[in-house]
Design an enzyme around this catalytic site. Sequence first.
Site, PDB file in Angstrom:
ATOM      1  N   GLU A  34       0.875  -1.166   0.000  1.00 13.25           N
ATOM      2  CA  GLU A  34       0.000   0.000   0.000  1.00 13.25           C
ATOM      3  C   GLU A  34       0.916   1.220   0.000  1.00 13.25           C
ATOM      4  OE1 GLU A  34      -2.653   0.319   3.351  1.00 13.25           O
ATOM      5  OE2 GLU A  34      -3.392   2.256   2.618  1.00 13.25           O
ATOM      6  N   ARG A 261       5.129 -12.564   9.971  1.00 13.83           N
ATOM      7  CA  ARG A 261       5.836 -11.351   9.577  1.00 13.83           C
ATOM      8  C   ARG A 261       7.194 -11.307  10.255  1.00 13.83           C
ATOM      9  NH1 ARG A 261       2.344  -7.053   9.299  1.00 13.83           N
ATOM     10  NH2 ARG A 261       3.894  -5.511   9.844  1.00 13.83           N
ATOM     11  N   LYS A 271       4.700   0.876   9.219  1.00 16.22           N
ATOM     12  CA  LYS A 271       4.782   2.160   8.530  1.00 16.22           C
ATOM     13  C   LYS A 271       4.173   3.280   9.369  1.00 16.22           C
ATOM     14  CE  LYS A 271       3.118   0.244   4.798  1.00 16.22           C
ATOM     15  NZ  LYS A 271       2.499   0.013   3.498  1.00 16.22           N
TER      16      LYS A 271
HETATM   17  P1  ATP Z   1       2.824  -1.956   7.966  1.00 13.98           P
HETATM   18  O1  ATP Z   1       2.256  -2.758   9.084  1.00 13.98           O
HETATM   19  O2  ATP Z   1       4.242  -1.584   8.122  1.00 13.98           O
HETATM   20  O3  ATP Z   1       1.962  -0.788   7.586  1.00 13.98           O
HETATM   21  P2  ATP Z   1       1.592  -3.371   5.897  1.00 13.98           P
HETATM   22  O4  ATP Z   1       1.410  -4.835   6.018  1.00 13.98           O
HETATM   23  O5  ATP Z   1       0.408  -2.534   6.158  1.00 13.98           O
HETATM   24  O6  ATP Z   1       2.816  -2.954   6.742  1.00 13.98           O
HETATM   25  P3  ATP Z   1       1.626  -3.309   3.089  1.00 13.98           P
HETATM   26  O7  ATP Z   1       2.093  -2.233   2.193  1.00 13.98           O
HETATM   27  O8  ATP Z   1       0.167  -3.588   3.133  1.00 13.98           O
HETATM   28  O9  ATP Z   1       2.167  -2.966   4.502  1.00 13.98           O
HETATM   29  O10 ATP Z   1       2.457  -4.637   2.854  1.00 13.98           O
HETATM   30  C1  ATP Z   1       2.792  -5.169   1.620  1.00 13.98           C
HETATM   31  C2  ATP Z   1       3.150  -6.601   1.830  1.00 13.98           C
HETATM   32  O11 ATP Z   1       4.255  -6.713   2.693  1.00 13.98           O
HETATM   33  C3  ATP Z   1       2.006  -7.363   2.461  1.00 13.98           C
HETATM   34  O12 ATP Z   1       1.827  -8.569   1.762  1.00 13.98           O
HETATM   35  C4  ATP Z   1       2.465  -7.606   3.861  1.00 13.98           C
HETATM   36  O13 ATP Z   1       1.952  -8.803   4.354  1.00 13.98           O
HETATM   37  C5  ATP Z   1       3.991  -7.634   3.717  1.00 13.98           C
HETATM   38  N1  ATP Z   1       4.636  -7.225   4.961  1.00 13.98           N
HETATM   39  C6  ATP Z   1       4.460  -6.072   5.636  1.00 13.98           C
HETATM   40  N2  ATP Z   1       5.168  -6.067   6.766  1.00 13.98           N
HETATM   41  C7  ATP Z   1       5.833  -7.246   6.817  1.00 13.98           C
HETATM   42  C8  ATP Z   1       6.723  -7.855   7.748  1.00 13.98           C
HETATM   43  N3  ATP Z   1       7.102  -7.238   8.862  1.00 13.98           N
HETATM   44  N4  ATP Z   1       7.211  -9.084   7.451  1.00 13.98           N
HETATM   45  C9  ATP Z   1       6.848  -9.709   6.325  1.00 13.98           C
HETATM   46  N5  ATP Z   1       6.016  -9.210   5.417  1.00 13.98           N
HETATM   47  C10 ATP Z   1       5.499  -7.981   5.655  1.00 13.98           C
HETATM   48 MG    MG Z   2      -1.420  -2.741   5.190  1.00 17.09          MG
END
Ligand code: ATP
Ligand code: MG
Length: 558
Positions: A34, A261, A271
């Site tokens: 995102e 994760r 983020k």
């Molecule tokens: P954040 O919690 O930092 O906002 P998010 O999951 O909302 O992260 P996205 O942009 O939606 O961020 O994530 C893109 C991809 O990266 C998703 O498939 C998510 O599952 C993966 N991802 C995000 N954080 C991690 C992590 N700490 N370890 C492994 N994969 C991750």
């Molecule tokens: Mg997300």
Amino acid sequence: MTTENASHDFIRKIIDDDLATGKHTEIVTRFPPEPNGYLHIGHAKSICLNFGIAAEYPTTRCHLRFDDTNPTKEEQEYIDAIKADVRWLGFDWGDNLFHASDYFEKLYEFAEHLITTGHAYVCDLTGDEIREYRGTLTEPGRESPYRNRSVEENLDLFRRMRAGDFPDGSRVLRAKIDMTSGNINMRDPVLYRILRASHPRTGDAWCIYPMYDYTHPISDALEGITHSLCTLEFEDHRPLYDWTLNHLPIPCHPRQIEFARLNLSYTVVSKRKLLRLVKEGKVSGWDDPRMPTLSGIRRRGFTPAALRDFCTRIGVAKKDSIVEVELLEHCLREDLNENAARVMGVLEPLKLVITNYPEDEVDSLTAQNHPQNPEMGTRQVPFSRELYIEQADFMEDPPKKFFRLGPGREVRLRYAYIIKCEEIIKDEAGTIIELRCTYDPATRGGDTPDGRKIKGTIHWVSAQHAVRAEVRLYDRLFRQADPESEGDFMECLNPDSLQILDHALVEPSMGMAEPGRNYQFERQGYFCLDNKDTQPAHPVFNRTVTLRDTWAKVNKTV
Ligand code: ATP
Ligand code: MG
């Protein structure tokens, strides 16, 4: 099927099975960020998994898809940065660049389909009321009074939502599933909301936007994704993912598979939290070298190879855990130890005059760029009467095991000569400002032809040739191993995470240090040129990591 050294986790085993049974002949994965912030080290795990699989299996591709359904938080700056970061990690999506917003029209049509088939309705409850009706983990929810509107009324209202007839937040479209479901995500989740916000790609074309849980499965299916890999927090969303696809006329039904994760000690990977650090000025930006963002650690000098190695070593599992940050540093040191050129840099200089060396003579000494790797060649380092050494390499009253310089003691200057400290010069306050030494001309190159043992070797620079530099030393951003465990993570910021040394002196070759290259300042650590703050006459070096590897101590099993 896979290359030999690929780690064979449970996801790759599923893929192997699907290929063996003929369920799929080609594999399609996707990385779906995102664009509401910069990518961080956690995303590297997901990128290496999705793009890594694409690289390992012959008939495979990985899509880069921006999940851009929330225009209030998303920006072009983030989109550009995310692309740069994925490329930097060493992956390429080729022609497979997608945006959820490309599907807005289709998503809308599918929503009408759900309405027509009696699986979605327009609800006029307020956000607070919806929450209240939803129930809790222990209590079932209650049905919305708007749940039994006719298909015609729902269609009319939804079309008018799109047309802009209603104010923001006044109505939503909801799936009609089950308000008593044990899974709260299945209690008539919201599919669309009214939101007047300009979108980076679709501008003002829409005033209704689809929700993530509705958009994601449809985007996956439209792209023909076979394995939709996501993190564990989406496990409870999988029934909704499947429900959505089961109620729509889309032939493809990707399989969602969840994995743990990445959590890293002394680090926050969210983020939202990283944005807070930026917004509240605790760091200089998303790319501050102390940040766990890919742009931050790149600027700090981390290499893509080290990150990929790290992601391979941590593997992919179903259980959440915290990985020690020392493992990441260990992977980095391994790469840098092998590949970084060695140079000499004095971080906190102390002047040293060689009294028996002619005043205007300059010697050119040969130094190895990598003592263990002759292929990396040699360079010439100028030597003259006035030098600088590290303050920490001299002690006026040294203990026995201090093998550096002290009054009357001998030490080897790296690649140069054996010198002996004859005299200490102090200022009025008693601070040592200069050492007077003699050198032994018979020891050029650091050899001792008479066989005498010199234990210590120290680094140095020639005063008239050295390049003045600013050096930034970084320590952990947080004082606690788990900054997210108790209270506010902002409370445990390390006040000493950045130390600036602005009188450092580096050997003259570093006047031409290249951005993006890693150097080992001998005995000090690994450094790189800061690509943002370096000015023509003012090089700035970031310490990427120290030389000392603490990982071996932390975990002897790796
Ligand atoms: P954040 O919690 O930092 O906002 P998010 O999951 O909302 O992260 P996205 O942009 O939606 O961020 O994530 C893109 C991809 O990266 C998703 O498939 C998510 O599952 C993966 N991802 C995000 N954080 C991690 C992590 N700490 N370890 C492994 N994969 C991750
Ligand atoms: Mg997300």
